[in-house]
Motif scaffolding. Sequence first.
Motif, PDB file in Angstrom:
ATOM      1  N   ILE A  37     -18.286  21.821  56.462  1.00 13.46           N
ATOM      2  CA  ILE A  37     -18.798  20.845  57.469  1.00 13.46           C
ATOM      3  C   ILE A  37     -18.902  21.646  58.632  1.00 13.46           C
ATOM      4  CG2 ILE A  37     -18.728  18.878  58.680  1.00 13.46           C
ATOM      5  CD1 ILE A  37     -17.295  17.539  56.116  1.00 13.46           C
ATOM      6  N   TYR A  38     -17.933  22.307  58.927  1.00 15.40           N
ATOM      7  CA  TYR A  38     -18.142  23.351  60.444  1.00 15.40           C
ATOM      8  C   TYR A  38     -19.092  24.137  60.329  1.00 15.40           C
ATOM      9  CZ  TYR A  38     -13.744  22.110  63.055  1.00 15.40           C
ATOM     10  OH  TYR A  38     -12.636  21.579  63.782  1.00 15.40           O
ATOM     11  N   GLU A  39     -19.371  24.819  59.131  1.00 18.49           N
ATOM     12  CA  GLU A  39     -20.417  25.715  59.005  1.00 18.49           C
ATOM     13  C   GLU A  39     -21.732  25.087  59.053  1.00 18.49           C
ATOM     14  OE1 GLU A  39     -21.176  30.179  58.163  1.00 18.49           O
ATOM     15  OE2 GLU A  39     -19.339  28.824  59.149  1.00 18.49           O
ATOM     16  N   GLY A  40     -21.618  23.750  58.015  1.00 18.06           N
ATOM     17  CA  GLY A  40     -23.099  23.033  57.939  1.00 18.06           C
ATOM     18  C   GLY A  40     -23.427  22.480  59.253  1.00 18.06           C
ATOM     19  N   ARG A  41     -22.746  22.125  60.077  1.00 15.64           N
ATOM     20  CA  ARG A  41     -22.977  21.496  61.355  1.00 15.64           C
ATOM     21  C   ARG A  41     -24.277  22.218  62.383  1.00 15.64           C
ATOM     22  NH1 ARG A  41     -18.253  21.923  65.837  1.00 15.64           N
ATOM     23  NH2 ARG A  41     -17.564  24.153  65.556  1.00 15.64           N
ATOM     24  N   TRP A  42     -24.388  23.490  61.870  1.00  9.75           N
ATOM     25  CA  TRP A  42     -25.397  24.047  62.879  1.00  9.75           C
ATOM     26  C   TRP A  42     -26.792  23.941  61.936  1.00  9.75           C
ATOM     27  CZ3 TRP A  42     -23.756  24.583  67.324  1.00  9.75           C
ATOM     28  CH2 TRP A  42     -22.546  24.691  67.848  1.00  9.75           C
ATOM     29  N   ILE A  43     -26.803  23.443  60.608  1.00  6.73           N
ATOM     30  CA  ILE A  43     -27.965  23.137  60.003  1.00  6.73           C
ATOM     31  C   ILE A  43     -28.851  22.094  60.646  1.00  6.73           C
ATOM     32  CG2 ILE A  43     -29.130  22.500  57.907  1.00  6.73           C
ATOM     33  CD1 ILE A  43     -26.612  23.499  56.446  1.00  6.73           C
TER      34      ILE A  43
END
Length: 430
Positions: A37-43
């Motif tokens: 989620i930390y990584e995917g929050r920038w999608i």
Amino acid sequence: MKHIKPTPDGYVISEFLPNVRWAGKDNSLSCASGLHIYEGRWIRDPQYIDDYSRFWFRHGGNPRLYSCWLADAIWARYLVTGNPSLTLDLLPDLVSNYEGWEKSKYEPQVGLFQQIDDRDGMEDSIGGSGFRPTINSYMYGDAMAISHIANLAGSQSLAQQYAEKAGILKKRVEQSLWDPEGQFFKTLPAKPGSQMVAVREEIGFIPWYFNLPDASGGFEAAWKQLMDPLGFFAPFGPTTAERRDPQFMAPHKHDCLWNGPSWPYATTQTLIALANLLDNYSQNIVTKDDYLTLLTCYANSQYRDGKPWIAEDLDALTGKWIVDLPRSVYYNHSGYADLIITGLVGLRPRADDVVDIRPLVPVSWDYFCLQNVPYHGHLLTIFFDKIGQRYHQGVGLHVLSDGQEFMHSDTLQNITGTLPTSTALTPVSP
């Protein structure tokens, strides 16, 4: 995109590409869900993380199969999107999940959560099971997140309740898991009368992932071990246990060992913790240059035979992948983009409309650019040009929202400004 999988209940993000027998529904594993989620929050497309967040609580996910920090991650995602709807909608689920952890893992007489190392995703560690810095930091992070979300929802009593839970847990971690002699957060075995383990393990840095340690408590001394070659530093590290320990890299029958190999999962946690230390604490032990050094070690580790590669764990001294099985191909158990965006470039997400830039880029760099990153419904571009000849838009640090500059500094330094109210998402090329 290999790990973002459509299911009848929406998108789920996997850890392993092939199905593994220990996974839950749709080959899901909660261990790295926080990093997903930390990584995917920038999608830019919100559907992927919206679906994935709901999956854990409403579509058959098992959020307590492994230790994780879902409430903290969902709050962190809100800080990027600026859209509170899903975060508020999931508040009852986050509270229920926290209560589930309390029922299964909390020891009231100790005031801490206990966990076996395997359920932390850290099989066969030197320190072993017990009251570990891992789960207790995760639960502190989740309690703080629930308190923030409850405040956002206007539920002051719930916010106070979870702020108090977090405060109690913070004190217990500092009092019971800090070794004043070893100057490190360590595991306390759960057996009554047990002494704290002797070994320092990389999990001792995790409390800073959530800004848990008190800034006036002297806990920053732990970071003396990070760049010490007898501690955790290695060319492809950091290592998961200190190199001076006699059990470091001892042979074992299990293929997934946490007794010294470098794990991208742990390295991601440590780099986030280090960025928080550099931003939020006053200390003279580690520097911005150390962050770049470790980030470079991490980047250099993600190769095999000269080609980009990531699997489960590797020898921190040689860079050779240890667990590199068919199940491990493109192993999704770590982060990278978030380390660049929030750490190196220094975009620190907030709930308000203040854009907070705290670069960890060393002053020796002549230029860098982070282009068109989504933030609060806008596209931000952050670039630095020491002499103005790289991007030809002037000297210094520039921040643009939807193509319009609204922050500038002639030098590379921390800057803040208010996000403009423009509504168009306009990509920009510096």
